[in-house]
Design a protein around this motif. Structure first.
Motif, PDB file in Angstrom:
ATOM      1  N   ILE A   5       0.852  -1.197   0.000  1.00 13.08           N
ATOM      2  CA  ILE A   5       0.000   0.000   0.000  1.00 13.08           C
ATOM      3  C   ILE A   5       0.886   1.243   0.000  1.00 13.08           C
ATOM      4  O   ILE A   5       1.873   1.306   0.740  1.00 13.08           O
ATOM      5  N   SER A   6       0.516   2.212  -0.820  1.00  8.26           N
ATOM      6  CA  SER A   6       1.234   3.484  -0.854  1.00  8.26           C
ATOM      7  C   SER A   6       0.266   4.589  -1.264  1.00  8.26           C
ATOM      8  O   SER A   6      -0.889   4.321  -1.599  1.00  8.26           O
ATOM      9  N   LYS A   7       0.755   5.817  -1.267  1.00  9.74           N
ATOM     10  CA  LYS A   7      -0.059   6.927  -1.738  1.00  9.74           C
ATOM     11  C   LYS A   7      -0.459   6.742  -3.199  1.00  9.74           C
ATOM     12  O   LYS A   7      -1.479   7.248  -3.625  1.00  9.74           O
ATOM     13  N   ARG A  23      -6.248   6.978   2.164  1.00  6.74           N
ATOM     14  CA  ARG A  23      -6.691   5.910   3.070  1.00  6.74           C
ATOM     15  C   ARG A  23      -5.841   4.671   2.836  1.00  6.74           C
ATOM     16  O   ARG A  23      -6.094   3.890   1.930  1.00  6.74           O
ATOM     17  N   LEU A  24      -4.813   4.511   3.665  1.00  9.64           N
ATOM     18  CA  LEU A  24      -3.915   3.369   3.546  1.00  9.64           C
ATOM     19  C   LEU A  24      -4.576   2.096   4.061  1.00  9.64           C
ATOM     20  O   LEU A  24      -4.401   1.028   3.483  1.00  9.64           O
ATOM     21  N   VAL A  25      -5.301   2.215   5.158  1.00 12.07           N
ATOM     22  CA  VAL A  25      -6.078   1.106   5.727  1.00 12.07           C
ATOM     23  C   VAL A  25      -7.445   1.683   6.076  1.00 12.07           C
ATOM     24  O   VAL A  25      -7.533   2.714   6.740  1.00 12.07           O
ATOM     25  N   ASP A  26      -8.502   1.000   5.637  1.00 13.69           N
ATOM     26  CA  ASP A  26      -9.866   1.490   5.868  1.00 13.69           C
ATOM     27  C   ASP A  26     -10.747   0.310   6.269  1.00 13.69           C
ATOM     28  O   ASP A  26     -11.460  -0.258   5.444  1.00 13.69           O
ATOM     29  N   GLU A  27     -10.657  -0.060   7.533  1.00 14.23           N
ATOM     30  CA  GLU A  27     -11.430  -1.178   8.090  1.00 14.23           C
ATOM     31  C   GLU A  27     -12.343  -0.651   9.186  1.00 14.23           C
ATOM     32  O   GLU A  27     -12.123   0.437   9.705  1.00 14.23           O
ATOM     33  N   ALA A  28     -13.323  -1.415   9.568  1.00  6.52           N
ATOM     34  CA  ALA A  28     -14.269  -0.983  10.603  1.00  6.52           C
ATOM     35  C   ALA A  28     -13.569  -0.717  11.939  1.00  6.52           C
ATOM     36  O   ALA A  28     -13.902   0.228  12.644  1.00  6.52           O
ATOM     37  N   PRO A 105     -11.697   2.659  16.900  1.00  5.34           N
ATOM     38  CA  PRO A 105     -12.065   2.150  15.590  1.00  5.34           C
ATOM     39  C   PRO A 105     -12.044   3.265  14.551  1.00  5.34           C
ATOM     40  O   PRO A 105     -11.716   4.411  14.869  1.00  5.34           O
ATOM     41  N   ASN A 106     -12.449   2.930  13.330  1.00  6.24           N
ATOM     42  CA  ASN A 106     -12.516   3.881  12.230  1.00  6.24           C
ATOM     43  C   ASN A 106     -13.365   5.091  12.656  1.00  6.24           C
ATOM     44  O   ASN A 106     -14.330   4.947  13.404  1.00  6.24           O
ATOM     45  N   THR A 107     -13.020   6.272  12.167  1.00  5.97           N
ATOM     46  CA  THR A 107     -13.739   7.500  12.550  1.00  5.97           C
ATOM     47  C   THR A 107     -14.954   7.806  11.682  1.00  5.97           C
ATOM     48  O   THR A 107     -15.633   8.800  11.918  1.00  5.97           O
ATOM     49  N   LYS A 108     -15.241   6.980  10.687  1.00  5.98           N
ATOM     50  CA  LYS A 108     -16.416   7.248   9.837  1.00  5.98           C
ATOM     51  C   LYS A 108     -17.680   7.302  10.688  1.00  5.98           C
ATOM     52  O   LYS A 108     -17.958   6.394  11.451  1.00  5.98           O
ATOM     53  N   GLY A 109     -18.387   8.417  10.593  1.00  9.04           N
ATOM     54  CA  GLY A 109     -19.597   8.623  11.383  1.00  9.04           C
ATOM     55  C   GLY A 109     -19.336   8.989  12.832  1.00  9.04           C
ATOM     56  O   GLY A 109     -20.258   9.050  13.644  1.00  9.04           O
ATOM     57  N   ASP A 110     -18.081   9.244  13.187  1.00 10.30           N
ATOM     58  CA  ASP A 110     -17.727   9.513  14.580  1.00 10.30           C
ATOM     59  C   ASP A 110     -16.929  10.818  14.709  1.00 10.30           C
ATOM     60  O   ASP A 110     -16.000  10.933  15.489  1.00 10.30           O
ATOM     61  N   ARG A 111     -17.290  11.828  13.942  1.00 11.86           N
ATOM     62  CA  ARG A 111     -16.635  13.145  14.035  1.00 11.86           C
ATOM     63  C   ARG A 111     -17.713  14.179  14.307  1.00 11.86           C
ATOM     64  O   ARG A 111     -18.675  14.300  13.544  1.00 11.86           O
ATOM     65  N   PHE A 112     -17.522  14.936  15.407  1.00  7.22           N
ATOM     66  CA  PHE A 112     -18.508  15.920  15.828  1.00  7.22           C
ATOM     67  C   PHE A 112     -17.816  17.226  16.158  1.00  7.22           C
ATOM     68  O   PHE A 112     -16.705  17.214  16.694  1.00  7.22           O
TER      69      PHE A 112
END
Length: 115
Positions: A5-7, A23-28, A105-112
């Motif tokens: 994995i790279s840019k 996104r180098l790693v995008d897991e739950a 865990p992943n921050t998707k849906g967890d930024r306020f």
């Protein structure tokens, strides 16, 4: 299957108008993002309710405010931000800032927005 994995092959996005993220790693349960922040840019102050984050500077100088205290990180330095703690990254230098953000865990849906 294990892949390098790279840019060059990671999913890319632009945030804040001129900042890059790969996104180098995008897991739950975790994400690893390589970010580039041009000189003079900053992100909005925010909080993650579930996710803990580790910021690691690859090049440049990072100013990061965590719960009211500003920290300066230089190349090859990092800092841990626990969940539910307001924070904000700044690039106050004249050069690009490149860093890794590792979230569990992943921050998707967890930024306020921070209050």
């Amino acid at each position: 299957m294990i892949n390098k994995i790279s840019k060059k092959n990671a999913g890319h996005y632009i945030w804040g108008g001129s900042c890059d993220g790969w996104r180098l790693v995008d897991e739950a349960e975790r994400s690893i993002i390589h970010e580039r922040m041009p000189a003079g840019m900053q992100e909005s102050r925010h909080v993650h309710r579930r996710s803990r984050q580790f910021f690691f500077v690859l090049s440049g100088t990072m100013n990061i405010e965590i719960d009211g205290t500003e920290h300066i990180l230089r190349e090859q330095e990092g800092i841990d931000v626990p969940a539910d703690i307001p924070h904000q990254v700044f690039n106050k230098s004249a050069n690009d800032l490149e860093f890794l953000v590792i979230s569990q865990p992943n921050t998707k849906g967890d930024r306020f927005p921070a209050e």
